[in-house]
Write an enzyme that holds these catalytic residues in place. Sequence first.
Site, PDB file in Angstrom:
ATOM      1  N   HIS A 191       0.853   5.010  39.585  1.00 28.06           N
ATOM      2  CA  HIS A 191       1.427   6.344  39.735  1.00 28.06           C
ATOM      3  C   HIS A 191       0.924   7.015  41.012  1.00 28.06           C
ATOM      4  O   HIS A 191       1.641   7.781  41.642  1.00 28.06           O
ATOM      5  CB  HIS A 191       1.107   7.207  38.510  1.00 28.06           C
ATOM      6  CG  HIS A 191       2.109   7.011  37.413  1.00 28.06           C
ATOM      7  ND1 HIS A 191       1.850   7.268  36.096  1.00 28.06           N
ATOM      8  CD2 HIS A 191       3.386   6.580  37.457  1.00 28.06           C
ATOM      9  CE1 HIS A 191       2.924   7.007  35.382  1.00 28.06           C
ATOM     10  NE2 HIS A 191       3.866   6.576  36.190  1.00 28.06           N
ATOM     11  N   ARG A 298      20.069   4.381  34.715  1.00 29.88           N
ATOM     12  CA  ARG A 298      19.556   3.320  33.829  1.00 29.88           C
ATOM     13  C   ARG A 298      19.125   3.951  32.503  1.00 29.88           C
ATOM     14  O   ARG A 298      18.003   4.432  32.380  1.00 29.88           O
ATOM     15  CB  ARG A 298      18.348   2.637  34.474  1.00 29.88           C
ATOM     16  CG  ARG A 298      18.661   1.814  35.710  1.00 29.88           C
ATOM     17  CD  ARG A 298      17.387   1.142  36.218  1.00 29.88           C
ATOM     18  NE  ARG A 298      17.642   0.045  37.118  1.00 29.88           N
ATOM     19  CZ  ARG A 298      17.498   0.110  38.444  1.00 29.88           C
ATOM     20  NH1 ARG A 298      17.094   1.227  39.007  1.00 29.88           N
ATOM     21  NH2 ARG A 298      17.733  -0.946  39.185  1.00 29.88           N
ATOM     22  N   ARG A 334      25.047   3.780  32.973  1.00 28.99           N
ATOM     23  CA  ARG A 334      25.051   2.373  32.580  1.00 28.99           C
ATOM     24  C   ARG A 334      24.645   2.273  31.114  1.00 28.99           C
ATOM     25  O   ARG A 334      23.644   2.863  30.707  1.00 28.99           O
ATOM     26  CB  ARG A 334      24.068   1.568  33.428  1.00 28.99           C
ATOM     27  CG  ARG A 334      24.021   0.120  32.969  1.00 28.99           C
ATOM     28  CD  ARG A 334      23.231  -0.748  33.880  1.00 28.99           C
ATOM     29  NE  ARG A 334      21.809  -0.575  33.693  1.00 28.99           N
ATOM     30  CZ  ARG A 334      20.902  -1.204  34.437  1.00 28.99           C
ATOM     31  NH1 ARG A 334      21.290  -1.995  35.411  1.00 28.99           N
ATOM     32  NH2 ARG A 334      19.625  -1.031  34.222  1.00 28.99           N
ATOM     33  N   GLU A 435      26.522  -9.150  38.035  1.00 25.09           N
ATOM     34  CA  GLU A 435      25.123  -9.556  38.144  1.00 25.09           C
ATOM     35  C   GLU A 435      24.942 -11.053  37.890  1.00 25.09           C
ATOM     36  O   GLU A 435      23.855 -11.592  38.040  1.00 25.09           O
ATOM     37  CB  GLU A 435      24.275  -8.802  37.113  1.00 25.09           C
ATOM     38  CG  GLU A 435      24.436  -7.298  37.205  1.00 25.09           C
ATOM     39  CD  GLU A 435      23.491  -6.562  36.294  1.00 25.09           C
ATOM     40  OE1 GLU A 435      22.392  -6.226  36.742  1.00 25.09           O
ATOM     41  OE2 GLU A 435      23.857  -6.327  35.126  1.00 25.09           O
ATOM     42  N   ASN A 458      19.848  -7.336  42.172  1.00 27.19           N
ATOM     43  CA  ASN A 458      18.550  -7.776  41.642  1.00 27.19           C
ATOM     44  C   ASN A 458      18.754  -8.947  40.680  1.00 27.19           C
ATOM     45  O   ASN A 458      18.076  -9.963  40.755  1.00 27.19           O
ATOM     46  CB  ASN A 458      17.838  -6.632  40.904  1.00 27.19           C
ATOM     47  CG  ASN A 458      17.740  -5.388  41.750  1.00 27.19           C
ATOM     48  OD1 ASN A 458      17.880  -5.459  42.949  1.00 27.19           O
ATOM     49  ND2 ASN A 458      17.520  -4.240  41.126  1.00 27.19           N
ATOM     50  N   ASP A 459      19.721  -8.773  39.784  1.00 29.32           N
ATOM     51  CA  ASP A 459      19.992  -9.859  38.851  1.00 29.32           C
ATOM     52  C   ASP A 459      20.857 -10.942  39.480  1.00 29.32           C
ATOM     53  O   ASP A 459      20.654 -12.134  39.216  1.00 29.32           O
ATOM     54  CB  ASP A 459      20.662  -9.315  37.580  1.00 29.32           C
ATOM     55  CG  ASP A 459      19.619  -8.794  36.609  1.00 29.32           C
ATOM     56  OD1 ASP A 459      18.598  -9.479  36.411  1.00 29.32           O
ATOM     57  OD2 ASP A 459      19.804  -7.691  36.062  1.00 29.32           O
ATOM     58  N   ARG A 469      12.968 -12.920  38.097  1.00 29.03           N
ATOM     59  CA  ARG A 469      12.575 -11.811  38.962  1.00 29.03           C
ATOM     60  C   ARG A 469      11.213 -11.233  38.630  1.00 29.03           C
ATOM     61  O   ARG A 469      10.656 -10.463  39.413  1.00 29.03           O
ATOM     62  CB  ARG A 469      13.659 -10.711  38.977  1.00 29.03           C
ATOM     63  CG  ARG A 469      13.893 -10.025  37.674  1.00 29.03           C
ATOM     64  CD  ARG A 469      15.176  -9.203  37.710  1.00 29.03           C
ATOM     65  NE  ARG A 469      14.938  -7.784  37.921  1.00 29.03           N
ATOM     66  CZ  ARG A 469      15.868  -6.839  37.747  1.00 29.03           C
ATOM     67  NH1 ARG A 469      17.098  -7.167  37.404  1.00 29.03           N
ATOM     68  NH2 ARG A 469      15.583  -5.588  37.917  1.00 29.03           N
ATOM     69  N   CYS A 506      24.488  -1.584  43.700  1.00 28.37           N
ATOM     70  CA  CYS A 506      23.421  -0.706  43.228  1.00 28.37           C
ATOM     71  C   CYS A 506      22.086  -1.430  43.088  1.00 28.37           C
ATOM     72  O   CYS A 506      21.122  -0.861  42.603  1.00 28.37           O
ATOM     73  CB  CYS A 506      23.817  -0.028  41.918  1.00 28.37           C
ATOM     74  SG  CYS A 506      24.100  -1.198  40.589  1.00 28.37           S
TER      75      CYS A 506
HETATM   76  C1  PEP Z   1      20.471  -5.123  39.401  1.00 25.46           C
HETATM   77  O1  PEP Z   1      20.309  -6.075  38.638  1.00 25.46           O
HETATM   78  O2  PEP Z   1      20.648  -5.235  40.637  1.00 25.46           O
HETATM   79  C2  PEP Z   1      20.441  -3.739  38.880  1.00 25.46           C
HETATM   80  C3  PEP Z   1      20.746  -2.713  39.638  1.00 25.46           C
HETATM   81  O3  PEP Z   1      20.058  -3.570  37.595  1.00 25.46           O
HETATM   82  P1  PEP Z   1      18.539  -3.634  37.106  1.00 25.46           P
HETATM   83  O4  PEP Z   1      17.656  -3.730  38.315  1.00 25.46           O
HETATM   84  O5  PEP Z   1      18.332  -2.428  36.295  1.00 25.46           O
HETATM   85  O6  PEP Z   1      18.549  -4.897  36.287  1.00 25.46           O
HETATM   86 MG    MG Z   2      20.442  -5.791  36.518  1.00 21.77          MG
END
Ligand code: PEP
Ligand code: MG
Length: 577
Positions: A191, A298, A334, A435, A458-459, A469, A506
């Site tokens: 933090h 989220r 989401r 994703e 990200n996914d 990840r 995103c």
């Molecule tokens: C992603 O997977 O890119 C995403 C935005 O969702 P999260 O990071 O919440 O899995």
């Molecule tokens: Mg994701």
Amino acid sequence: MLHGIGVSRGVAIGKAHIILRGSIEVLESAVPPGLIEQEVERYLSALESARLQLISIRDRIPGRARADIAIFIDTHLLMLKDATITNTPVELIREKGCNAEWALKLQRDAVIEVFEQMNDPYLRSRKDDVDHVINRIQRILQATAQGEVSAGDSLQGSIVLTDDLTPAETVMIEHQGTSAFATEYGGPLSHSAILARSVQLPAIVGVRGIQHYIHDGDEIILDGHQGVLIADPDERLLEHYRERQRREIQRRDELARLAQTPAITLDRVPIRLMANIELPEDIEALNRENTTGIGLYRTEFLFMNRAQPPDEEEQYVCYTGVIEALKGKPLTIRTLDMGADKEVDGSSSGQRCGNNPALGLRAIRLCLKDLSLFCPQLRAILRASCHGPVRIMIPMLSNTHEIRQILGLIEEAKRSLQRDGLSYDPQVQVGGMIEIPAAAISARAFANQLDFLSIGTNDLIQYTLAIDRVDDEVNYLYDPLHPAVLKLIRMVIEAGDSAGIPVAMCGEMAGDPDYTCLLLGMGLTEFSMHHTALQEVKRVINQSSIAELTPKVEALLQSEDSDRILAQLEVINSSLS
Ligand code: PEP
Ligand code: MG
């Protein structure tokens, strides 16, 4: 030169102000049966003193400081009320007949072990907060000074060097004018590090052996970007860093001014820049950044750290609050993305996920299996949609069958609201996150059934490159520039274009200014990211011309080699006007 991890960018030059508290040594001692209740009282009164200390620190947060700063201190206050801290040590004192310090240490070790086993790096790093709270109580029990900066101290222009900083201390030192800090412990997700970034205080963590090399009052340089502390710098080095400071100040001024300007390329293509949020409180920071809206909310954070999921009413109230705070800007909610890296206490998703949680019953799969989770959320979002523009976004879609099922459930939720005499916006848009590689390859079919798509890199990168990840061992393979990843992104953008629906991105890639030119050249016109990245990305957008970028990116995409792609991208980025 001492090395650590730079967690908040920027350069500071100043005098070292060292606050070293050393580790707290806790010894076990037996308490005679007749004195046990007195020991329990001593413990409870230490808890109360800790509470009062935190309240007094919170009260001293300057008015100009942001609401999220108080939240970090409130988190510690809440922990002080948690049964793990209020009850269990008391039970241990009574059961074992031991001193309060020892009981608290036993409980600390048990709690930390639970945190160590968490997959999610953010939640795992919350163990630092547990330690901060427990150390505060230990110091009160042992009647040792907190080593905290007292309210009256002036730290104007100094660089604080310490073993560890609590969020409360971070607030204090910032308030007292410190220009940067370095700690021996703590990580980038602590933090204190998050706070440092949000108040733009240069910071480094994990610098070992500070006290052996630097003394109180020494002139030092802290480089939060490179993660280095330089002691006893010569004039040449000082001049180099002064120049960097000047450029940094210029850059910040420029970014602050940018908040008022729209995101538009040199050839007049408007770009939608949206923000990702996790908590309703995030909106406050956002309003200053002048976004086009929220591209990713989220919602799983609403479901975390509680035994029972929030019911429809609680969700409705929460979503409505966010919509109202956005004052007419669109909110993309989401639906629950639970499971795998996003553990939710009190849920059974962990057990349901099997050996490969990332490939298991997570996100929309879990929601379609457990309609008692999904349907109240759909009803809550629909009901909230009468208060402002809302879009529903579904995570982790893998096939069109799921889409049909979801659209059917949304229709059913609308009918049930009509039956209950509750209103909703009949035009609510429904979009899907891309994703999974299969979804990207089938994006045309998805685009034909949905109102918008959003690429979750990200996914998408995790699944395309088969790298977990949350597994540090394979982090090095994480590569947004892998040709396969770029091909998939391109397929999604093209699918959206030919179906005439918007495509956003995103994932983290959208908020990294190094990839902005690439994405613009690939045809992306909607970006959603953490609010701290917005102006940086906007700066690149406002210096770019899509007409110029398109052929260059086209040429780059012909390459099948990440290194060559990177080299070409660097050339494109450096040629920005
Ligand atoms: C992603 O997977 O890119 C995403 C935005 O969702 P999260 O990071 O919440 O899995
Ligand atoms: Mg994701």
